[in-house]
Design a protein around this motif. Structure first.
Motif, mmCIF file in Angstrom:
data_model
loop_
_atom_site.group_PDB
_atom_site.id
_atom_site.type_symbol
_atom_site.label_atom_id
_atom_site.label_comp_id
_atom_site.label_asym_id
_atom_site.label_seq_id
_atom_site.Cartn_x
_atom_site.Cartn_y
_atom_site.Cartn_z
ATOM 1 N N LEU A 196 0.819 -1.212 0.000
ATOM 2 C CA LEU A 196 0.000 0.000 0.000
ATOM 3 C C LEU A 196 0.857 1.267 0.000
ATOM 4 C CD1 LEU A 196 -2.665 -1.083 2.675
ATOM 5 C CD2 LEU A 196 -2.668 -1.512 0.213
ATOM 6 N N SER A 197 2.114 1.126 -0.342
ATOM 7 C CA SER A 197 3.045 2.248 -0.246
ATOM 8 C C SER A 197 2.725 3.384 -1.211
ATOM 9 C CB SER A 197 4.481 1.765 -0.487
ATOM 10 O OG SER A 197 4.613 1.164 -1.769
ATOM 11 N N SER A 198 1.985 3.084 -2.280
ATOM 12 C CA SER A 198 1.651 4.133 -3.254
ATOM 13 C C SER A 198 0.450 4.970 -2.823
ATOM 14 C CB SER A 198 1.349 3.505 -4.622
ATOM 15 O OG SER A 198 0.192 2.676 -4.545
ATOM 16 N N LEU A 199 -0.205 4.587 -1.741
ATOM 17 C CA LEU A 199 -1.420 5.272 -1.294
ATOM 18 C C LEU A 199 -1.066 6.334 -0.267
ATOM 19 C CD1 LEU A 199 -3.679 2.105 -0.905
ATOM 20 C CD2 LEU A 199 -3.479 3.621 -2.893
ATOM 21 N N SER A 200 -1.017 7.573 -0.726
ATOM 22 C CA SER A 200 -0.595 8.658 0.163
ATOM 23 C C SER A 200 -1.524 9.860 0.028
ATOM 24 C CB SER A 200 0.841 9.084 -0.151
ATOM 25 O OG SER A 200 0.948 9.562 -1.479
ATOM 26 N N ASP A 201 -1.537 10.675 1.076
ATOM 27 C CA ASP A 201 -2.296 11.935 1.117
ATOM 28 C C ASP A 201 -3.793 11.740 0.919
ATOM 29 O OD1 ASP A 201 0.028 13.497 1.555
ATOM 30 O OD2 ASP A 201 0.488 13.414 -0.583
ATOM 31 N N PHE A 202 -4.330 10.667 1.469
ATOM 32 C CA PHE A 202 -5.775 10.459 1.448
ATOM 33 C C PHE A 202 -6.403 11.091 2.693
ATOM 34 C CE2 PHE A 202 -4.617 7.487 -1.781
ATOM 35 C CZ PHE A 202 -5.733 7.364 -2.587
ATOM 36 N N ASP A 203 -7.649 11.510 2.526
ATOM 37 C CA ASP A 203 -8.374 12.112 3.647
ATOM 38 C C ASP A 203 -9.055 11.062 4.514
ATOM 39 O OD1 ASP A 203 -8.097 15.048 2.981
ATOM 40 O OD2 ASP A 203 -9.014 14.318 1.121
ATOM 41 N N ALA A 204 -9.436 9.951 3.907
ATOM 42 C CA ALA A 204 -10.173 8.942 4.671
ATOM 43 C C ALA A 204 -9.913 7.551 4.127
ATOM 44 C CB ALA A 204 -11.670 9.220 4.630
ATOM 45 N N VAL A 225 -3.407 -2.899 7.820
ATOM 46 C CA VAL A 225 -3.743 -1.869 6.833
ATOM 47 C C VAL A 225 -3.579 -0.481 7.443
ATOM 48 C CG1 VAL A 225 -5.643 -0.846 5.526
ATOM 49 C CG2 VAL A 225 -5.255 -3.319 5.437
ATOM 50 N N ALA A 226 -4.122 -0.283 8.616
ATOM 51 C CA ALA A 226 -4.030 1.031 9.270
ATOM 52 C C ALA A 226 -2.576 1.406 9.538
ATOM 53 C CB ALA A 226 -4.817 1.015 10.577
ATOM 54 N N ARG A 227 -1.785 0.436 9.949
ATOM 55 C CA ARG A 227 -0.369 0.698 10.233
ATOM 56 C C ARG A 227 0.380 1.082 8.959
ATOM 57 N NH1 ARG A 227 0.809 -3.830 12.881
ATOM 58 N NH2 ARG A 227 0.586 -2.940 14.970
ATOM 59 N N LYS A 228 0.075 0.407 7.844
ATOM 60 C CA LYS A 228 0.744 0.700 6.573
ATOM 61 C C LYS A 228 0.388 2.093 6.051
ATOM 62 C CE LYS A 228 0.992 -4.120 4.924
ATOM 63 N NZ LYS A 228 0.459 -5.088 3.919
ATOM 64 N N LEU A 229 -0.827 2.543 6.333
ATOM 65 C CA LEU A 229 -1.290 3.821 5.798
ATOM 66 C C LEU A 229 -0.886 5.017 6.662
ATOM 67 C CD1 LEU A 229 -4.950 2.861 4.783
ATOM 68 C CD2 LEU A 229 -2.996 3.165 3.250
ATOM 69 N N LYS A 230 -0.572 4.786 7.899
ATOM 70 C CA LYS A 230 -0.423 5.869 8.883
ATOM 71 C C LYS A 230 0.572 6.944 8.456
ATOM 72 C CE LYS A 230 0.601 6.692 13.774
ATOM 73 N NZ LYS A 230 1.772 7.561 13.597
ATOM 74 N N ASP A 231 1.786 6.593 8.153
ATOM 75 C CA ASP A 231 2.836 7.590 7.930
ATOM 76 C C ASP A 231 2.643 8.385 6.649
ATOM 77 O OD1 ASP A 231 4.024 6.883 10.297
ATOM 78 O OD2 ASP A 231 5.478 5.519 9.378
ATOM 79 N N ALA A 232 2.152 7.748 5.604
ATOM 80 C CA ALA A 232 2.001 8.430 4.316
ATOM 81 C C ALA A 232 0.693 9.215 4.215
ATOM 82 C CB ALA A 232 2.069 7.416 3.175
ATOM 83 N N ASN A 233 -0.139 9.116 5.248
ATOM 84 C CA ASN A 233 -1.437 9.796 5.227
ATOM 85 C C ASN A 233 -1.663 10.491 6.571
ATOM 86 O OD1 ASN A 233 -2.891 8.613 2.587
ATOM 87 N ND2 ASN A 233 -1.734 6.961 3.565
ATOM 88 N N PRO A 234 -0.961 11.589 6.807
ATOM 89 C CA PRO A 234 -0.987 12.222 8.133
ATOM 90 C C PRO A 234 -2.328 12.817 8.535
ATOM 91 C CG PRO A 234 0.200 13.587 6.545
ATOM 92 C CD PRO A 234 -0.043 12.264 5.880
ATOM 93 N N HIS A 235 -3.215 13.040 7.594
ATOM 94 C CA HIS A 235 -4.525 13.631 7.905
ATOM 95 C C HIS A 235 -5.655 12.617 7.727
ATOM 96 C CE1 HIS A 235 -2.466 17.446 8.075
ATOM 97 N NE2 HIS A 235 -2.009 17.262 6.855
ATOM 98 N N LEU A 286 -2.831 3.184 17.533
ATOM 99 C CA LEU A 286 -1.794 3.532 16.563
ATOM 100 C C LEU A 286 -1.543 5.033 16.507
ATOM 101 C CD1 LEU A 286 -2.733 1.253 13.506
ATOM 102 C CD2 LEU A 286 -0.820 0.943 15.098
ATOM 103 N N GLY A 287 -2.507 5.830 16.929
ATOM 104 C CA GLY A 287 -2.334 7.272 16.893
ATOM 105 C C GLY A 287 -2.598 7.890 15.530
ATOM 106 N N LEU A 288 -3.567 7.357 14.812
ATOM 107 C CA LEU A 288 -3.976 7.949 13.543
ATOM 108 C C LEU A 288 -4.543 9.346 13.785
ATOM 109 C CD1 LEU A 288 -5.826 4.766 12.306
ATOM 110 C CD2 LEU A 288 -3.826 5.724 11.151
ATOM 111 N N HIS A 289 -4.597 10.142 12.726
ATOM 112 C CA HIS A 289 -5.153 11.495 12.855
ATOM 113 C C HIS A 289 -6.545 11.441 13.484
ATOM 114 C CE1 HIS A 289 -6.232 15.597 11.995
ATOM 115 N NE2 HIS A 289 -7.196 15.221 11.174
#
Length: 220
Positions: A57-65, A93-103, A136-139
């Motif tokens: 999922l590394s290509s998935l970045s800057d998503f709002d939701a 999934v949530a862990r993989k998305l966390k850093d590339a999707n800060p919001h 995990l501390g997601l936004h």
């Protein structure tokens, strides 16, 4: 809004996707799953993954939701099997998305009665998943705990026993919704509530049926 949708071909996911496509402020949707959804729209894109546990999922970045609608019945499964599907997978999934999707607003469908300390296996597993994803501390993180969800717009469940239930209950759903409004939702209400959770948030991370209905009814 840029939306990630997991489970877009399932009953709940189909309803959520329909609401996303209706929303004028949704500009980009990526449906992640083994198969592509049947809907076509310039805003809708598909990332097909044969094995979700190994998905890159590394290509998935800057998503709002991220709307996580992948679900499984606990019937016939051991606790270890159910935990792998409904705890380990969404947590990964949530862990993989966390850093590339800060919001990112992460919305996870669990179920009414989910409880980390329950003696009932499926309730305990879903409660543990809610707890560990939130940690995990997601936004923003929201766990939706629906009960009965009525499919609308010709949507059908992939599980035969569930579809039989919805078919038999269809004539009675209007009466049930009138008499017990806080015991039943529709696929449309779930989708609308997810979008509003992204737009405005909610005071609590865990939403029961009444909360989901209240959030869905808010008009942006």
């Amino acid at each position: 809004m840029k939306i990630l949708l997991f489970g877009a071909t399932g009953m709940v996911g189909q309803g959520v996707l329909t609401e996303c496509l209706k929303a004028k402020d949704v500009t980009h949707i990526v449906a992640v799953g083994r198969t592509a959804p049947p809907q076509q729209d310039p805003r809708l894109h598909t990332l097909q993954v044969p094995d979700m546990a190994l998905a890159d999922l590394s290509s998935l970045s800057d998503f709002d939701a991220c709307f996580y609608c992948l679900g499984a019945s606990s019937s016939g499964k051991t606790e270890a099997e159910y935990t792998a599907l409904m705890h380990d997978l969404p947590l990964s999934v949530a862990r993989k998305l966390k850093d590339a999707n800060p919001h990112l607003t992460f919305v996870f469908i669990t179920g009414a009665g989910s409880d980390l300390n329950s003696d009932t296996m499926w309730k305990r597993v879903l409660g543990m998943a809610e707890h560990d994803i939130q940690a995990l501390g997601l936004h923003r993180f929201f766990a939706f705990r629906p009960g009965i969800i009525q499919p609308l717009g010709g949507i059908r469940s992939k599980q035969g026993n569930y579809q039989l239930f919805y078919t038999l209950m269809k004539p009675f759903f209007p009466l049930v919704r009138t008499l017990f409004p806080n015991h039943i939702l529709t696929t449309a209400l779930v989708g609308q509530a997810m979008l509003n959770a992204t737009r405005q948030g909610f005071p609590r991370p865990v939403l029961e049926i009444r909360d989901i209905r209240t959030l869905a009814d808010h008009r942006p």
